[in-house]
Design an enzyme around this catalytic site. Sequence first.
Site, PDB file in Angstrom:
ATOM      1  NE  ARG A   1      -4.932 -12.439  24.802  1.00  0.00           N
ATOM      2  CZ  ARG A   1      -6.166 -12.803  24.494  1.00  0.00           C
ATOM      3  NH1 ARG A   1      -6.395 -13.987  24.015  1.00  0.00           N
ATOM      4  NH2 ARG A   1      -7.178 -11.969  24.646  1.00  0.00           N
ATOM      5  CB  THR A   2      -3.085 -10.444  31.320  1.00  0.00           C
ATOM      6  OG1 THR A   2      -3.029  -9.743  30.088  1.00  0.00           O
ATOM      7  CG2 THR A   2      -2.125  -9.804  32.308  1.00  0.00           C
TER       8      THR A   2
ATOM      9  CE  LYS B   1     -19.598  -7.830  51.132  1.00  0.00           C
ATOM     10  NZ  LYS B   1     -18.805  -8.629  52.080  1.00  0.00           N
TER      11      LYS B   1
ATOM     12  NE  ARG C   1      -6.178  -6.662  32.234  1.00  0.00           N
ATOM     13  CZ  ARG C   1      -6.152  -7.259  31.057  1.00  0.00           C
ATOM     14  NH1 ARG C   1      -7.255  -7.745  30.524  1.00  0.00           N
ATOM     15  NH2 ARG C   1      -5.016  -7.404  30.412  1.00  0.00           N
TER      16      ARG C   1
ATOM     17  CG  HIS D   1      -1.186  -4.766  29.343  1.00  0.00           C
ATOM     18  ND1 HIS D   1      -0.636  -5.565  30.320  1.00  0.00           N
ATOM     19  CD2 HIS D   1      -2.058  -5.536  28.670  1.00  0.00           C
ATOM     20  CE1 HIS D   1      -1.172  -6.776  30.227  1.00  0.00           C
ATOM     21  NE2 HIS D   1      -2.033  -6.782  29.238  1.00  0.00           N
TER      22      HIS D   1
END
Lengths: 320, 160
Positions: free
Chosen positions: A65-66, A94, A115, A143
């Site tokens: 969703r985000t 890496k 995120r 959030h």
Amino acid sequence: MAFLATALPSAPVQFTGRHVVSISDFSRNDLIHVLELATRMESSQSPARLDGKLMATLFFEPSTRTRLSFEAAMHKLGGKVIGFSDAGSTSTKKGESLADTIRMVERYADVIVMRHPRDGAARLASEISTVPVINGGDGGNQHPSQTFLDLYTIAKLFPELLSGERELTIAFAGDLRYGRTVHSLLTALCHFKVRLLLVAPRGLEMPDQYLHAAVKAGLVVQEIPTLQEVVAQSDILYMTRLQEERFPDPLEFDHIKHSYRITAAMLVGAPPHLRILHPLPRVNEIAVDVDATPHAHYFAQAGNGIPVRQALLSLVMGAV
Amino acid sequence: MSLEPLDPPTSSNPRVRQVEAILHGTVIDHIPGHMTLKVANLLARENDQVSIGMNLRSARMGRKGVVKISGRELDARTLSRLALIAPSASVSIIRDTKVVQKFIVPMPKLFEDIARCANPNCVTNHERWTSRMEVINADPLTVCCIYCERNFPATELVLL
């Protein structure tokens, strides 16, 4: 929208170039300002455009969703999107530091939506980046765009949230200890007149620091033993997902998960105005038969993510 | 000697010193008893001459600890570290056996690069980045990590 008429007049709010890291960084006026713009976005009354602007989505952790709603919001505003949704395909694999990744991406894009699995990653990124960073979730911490859309959803349903004409009763149920959405939403609700009911299994209760903040802000907070009890007295029931890995004993989880599951049968006799919200994804905590009841509002809530994220993008990039 | 006695003087023995006096250096007094060795460990460098008094009688605290370091005065960073583990301690700067300065450990508003965040998932424990914690309560000393936004009692923190 009706709730705009009841909102208190907000002082001029400066958003251009601002990072959206934690809901704690926003005043009541800031919150209302975002909700007002989201309302205009939803009704296509905002002239804001982001043509020629580029948004980088750095999703070091999976998201449905985000990420999709930020991308949809950017496209609707005329902007373009670059990014990744799997850290395994980036230089992080890496050993590149987050700081170095940000120092590079800020040169590519006009805004960064991120995120990350680590708590505080967005704050770190915001200290480096010269372009606005919007936190799309940092570990179990914050959030904020979810909180803005939760507030927007509640204010659309109950304009009294902003006008203060009536004290809303909002219940949080499920994993209140690790659920970042309920922590952020509680922090935002401290600016309003709300009675909070909390229903959580033992060991997954709301952490003290949030309880203290709520009480200090003047909220009435009550811990309630069962889900059925809050159904009868709430305006909003905000459900969260119980995660099996939080329970050391699988048998205990098996027992608990049934106690924190809402079904259509439990909603018989509920107040007609009761609405159930959930940040999604839901697993077992809301039975599918609830979807057909007038109380189900979680998909509409997810839909509100578009105008709210349009508003945030427009504000931090100075389009309004 | 102009050093203040560590104990309240008594009529039978008015000036008994429980830890040897120093010529130059720093005396950290009023350390909570259980923190005394930790404070000594924190302050002492390899070649420092350190005197330690543990479980000494104190009118204010009941029992306390004292740490004396010869030949060195504490810098700002060391004082910040001291504030985190012994916020009620007093510090005396000694020059030529005289107390030239005496103060309670100053409490900074922000602990920067002093302690590791107690949240194992905090980004500062995984990236090369300075930890920063705001003081949100002085007694008991409680800090909030400005990155992960978690509150911790100072006793849960590990010094860097």
